[in-house]
Design a protein around this motif. Structure first.
Motif, PDB file in Angstrom:
ATOM      1  N   THR A  87      65.455  48.422  31.370  1.00  0.00           N
ATOM      2  CA  THR A  87      64.564  47.569  30.585  1.00  0.00           C
ATOM      3  C   THR A  87      63.476  46.976  31.472  1.00  0.00           C
ATOM      4  OG1 THR A  87      66.416  47.023  29.127  1.00  0.00           O
ATOM      5  CG2 THR A  87      64.457  45.651  28.938  1.00  0.00           C
TER       6      THR A  87
ATOM      7  N   GLN B 112      65.589  40.421  26.409  1.00  0.00           N
ATOM      8  CA  GLN B 112      66.552  41.521  26.356  1.00  0.00           C
ATOM      9  C   GLN B 112      67.244  41.686  27.714  1.00  0.00           C
ATOM     10  OE1 GLN B 112      64.996  45.130  24.595  1.00  0.00           O
ATOM     11  NE2 GLN B 112      66.532  46.409  25.613  1.00  0.00           N
ATOM     12  N   ILE B 113      66.456  41.585  28.787  1.00  0.00           N
ATOM     13  CA  ILE B 113      67.023  41.671  30.126  1.00  0.00           C
ATOM     14  C   ILE B 113      68.010  40.539  30.364  1.00  0.00           C
ATOM     15  CG2 ILE B 113      66.467  41.396  32.586  1.00  0.00           C
ATOM     16  CD1 ILE B 113      63.866  42.970  31.998  1.00  0.00           C
TER      17      ILE B 113
ATOM     18  N   GLN C 152      71.222  41.357  28.669  1.00  0.00           N
ATOM     19  CA  GLN C 152      71.924  42.438  29.363  1.00  0.00           C
ATOM     20  C   GLN C 152      72.594  41.924  30.639  1.00  0.00           C
ATOM     21  OE1 GLN C 152      68.488  44.980  29.620  1.00  0.00           O
ATOM     22  NE2 GLN C 152      69.115  46.240  27.868  1.00  0.00           N
TER      23      GLN C 152
ATOM     24  N   ASP D 127      71.465  48.909  32.347  1.00  0.00           N
ATOM     25  CA  ASP D 127      70.571  48.749  31.194  1.00  0.00           C
ATOM     26  C   ASP D 127      69.444  47.776  31.530  1.00  0.00           C
ATOM     27  OD1 ASP D 127      72.096  50.483  29.690  1.00  0.00           O
ATOM     28  OD2 ASP D 127      73.209  48.899  28.656  1.00  0.00           O
TER      29      ASP D 127
ATOM     30  N   LEU E 137      61.061  41.631  25.921  1.00  0.00           N
ATOM     31  CA  LEU E 137      61.810  42.465  26.858  1.00  0.00           C
ATOM     32  C   LEU E 137      62.514  41.618  27.918  1.00  0.00           C
ATOM     33  CD1 LEU E 137      59.340  45.458  27.276  1.00  0.00           C
ATOM     34  CD2 LEU E 137      61.623  45.532  26.246  1.00  0.00           C
TER      35      LEU E 137
ATOM     36  N   GLU F 205      60.849  49.482  31.666  1.00  0.00           N
ATOM     37  CA  GLU F 205      60.110  49.479  30.397  1.00  0.00           C
ATOM     38  C   GLU F 205      59.152  48.287  30.353  1.00  0.00           C
ATOM     39  OE1 GLU F 205      61.037  49.197  25.576  1.00  0.00           O
ATOM     40  OE2 GLU F 205      62.683  49.464  27.009  1.00  0.00           O
TER      41      GLU F 205
END
Length: 461
Positions: free
Chosen positions: A252, A236-237, A240, A248, A233, A255
């Motif tokens: 995240t 992913q951040i 983004q 987004d 994650l 999350e």
């Protein structure tokens, strides 16, 4: 050991004296008869009202050759109240039981608390469209407030202003400092900027989210599965942020906190040695959200109280006794009633870093102090060190090459309370056995840092 500081609690029930409007007619204020406290509103923009509260220290030096400092305290969140949390739960003269705080920062400076951004605490907007969407917009509002308070007050102008921030407040602090410097250079703001202090601040969200997995894995709070989910994650951040998908990235981040809480069995984000389930702040993974984060932020401090017989309800205090004392808060306004909206409106800026702004302040010669609690997770020291190492500043390598000096406190010269090192105008403090709220968990060390920052000596009670 710190001596107990006694401030007469009757000040809190004094009938306020209503002060004249400041120049421009944008500020409305009141205060105590003896002038030790002032408070009021500044309409920083049409329909946007910012609340401030100023305390004059009873320890002000009589020697006028010494410049007595003023501390502007900026809370985090975004949406957490400096007037409530910073004042009554951390550094102000009285705690939430209205009892004297022995470690109040008034022993070193005058204190200015602000509910920032508008919509926070007792600050409010008449139209939700007036809520700020960026850190820069918040800085512009704060600069407007400083103009109203300082430009018409020669006593304040003589006092160097130090901006001290906690958590998300650090992003406001560095953007405000740059905005204020610009206004000073343009002759629009009569103020001496003494420096900026960043305490466990959210300067680089990317570095913090990447610190959580490895740190908790080393502490045995995450296993390999939890670590891999966390790191995935975080990656992913990072993607983004690199592609400008900031909302987004904020989603995240939420999350990721869910995953951390679930995989660690509720580790406390403000002290990784604790379980949040053992804290009044406890939330389940499904409850965690941007709005709940504000509740977690304040309620954690209630567990650090020294009065076990207290109900610790700061909301009731602010909407009850304090609102009655101040007498200028709109009757229909609930303290912090717009806080969730403040957080949500800033979701596009929440994950943006402010490392470049720190570097710019250093390049301009502004003193920048960074302090970090050893057991903080949300703004872990590991992440703070990572963003400091990214500073594009000519003195960075010299700073990094220095050895640290141990910190002691009071008369105890044997117990290590932390470490520090400085090079030119960058100063870093590692504070042992403190989490996210250093002034609460290591008050003696916090006063030592503040003394170094302001070049003031801690006054004895």
């Amino acid at each position: 050991m710190l001596k107990l500081f006694f401030l007469v609690p009757l000040l809190l029930i004094s009938v306020p004296v209503f002060l004249p409007l400041f120049h421009g007619g944008l500020a409305f204020g009141a205060g105590t008869k003896d002038g030790s406290e002032k408070w009021g509103y500044v309409e920083v923009r049409p329909k946007a009202h910012m609340f401030w509260w100023f305390y004059k220290s009873p320890y002000r030096v009589k020697d006028h050759s010494k410049q007595w400092p003023t501390i502007l305290w900026l809370q985090g969140g975004p949406g957490a109240s400096g007037v409530g949390i910073g004042n009554f739960q951390e550094i102000g003269p009285l705690d939430t039981d209205l009892k004297p705080r022995n470690s109040t920062w008034l022993r070193l400076a005058d204190l200015l608390f602000v509910d920032n951004p508008v919509g926070t605490g007792f600050s409010f907007v008449e139209d939700k469209a007036q809520l700020v969407k960026t850190d820069e917009e918040a800085a512009t509002d704060l600069t407007t407030l400083l103009k109203e308070l300082f430009n018409g007050d020669q006593n304040l102008q003589k006092s160097p202003l130090y901006i001290v921030a906690e958590s998300y407040g650090g992003k406001f602090a560095v953007t405000l400092a740059l905005s204020a410097l610009k206004a000073i250079e343009a002759g629009e703001l009569k103020l001496k900027l003494g420096g900026v202090a960043l305490g466990d601040t959210w300067i680089s969200p990317e570095d913090f989210v990447f610190s959580w997995g490895p740190l908790l894995k080393d502490l045995s709070r995450l296993d390999n599965n939890g670590f891999e989910k966390s790191n995935s994650l975080a990656q992913q951040i990072k993607q983004q942020l690199e592609t400008g998908r900031y909302v987004d990235a904020t989603n995240t981040w939420s999350e990721l906190e869910d995953v951390i809480i679930y995989s660690s069995n509720n580790v406390d984000f403000y002290n990784f040695l604790l379980d949040s389930a053992n804290d009044p702040l406890s939330t389940t993974a499904t409850e965690l959200s941007t709005s709940v984060a504000l509740k977690r932020y304040s309620t954690y401090l209630n567990s650090k109280r020294f009065s076990p017989d207290s109900n610790g309800d700061i909301g009731s205090l602010m909407d009850g006794f304090i609102k009655q004392k101040l007498q200028i808060i709109p009757e229909s306004l609930k303290w912090g009633g717009q806080a969730g909206l403040v957080f949500t409106t800033l979701e596009g800026d929440f994950m943006k870093p402010r490392i470049n702004e720190v570097a710019e302040l250093l390049a301009k010669g502004v003193n920048v102090t960074v302090y970090s609690g050893q057991v903080d997770l949300i703004c872990a020291t590991k992440g703070t060190e990572a963003w400091v190492e990214k500073l594009k500043w000519e003195g960075l390598q010299s700073f990094l090459s220095l050895d640290r000096t141990p910190l002691y406190c009071g008369n105890d010269k044997t117990t290590t309370k932390g470490f520090t090192k400085s090079y030119k105008n960058l100063h870093f403090y590692w504070v042992l056995l403190a989490g996210h709220f250093v002034p609460v968990e290591q008050p003696c060390v916090a006063l030592k840092i503040l003394s170094d920052l302001t070049h003031s000596s801690v006054a004895s009670a």
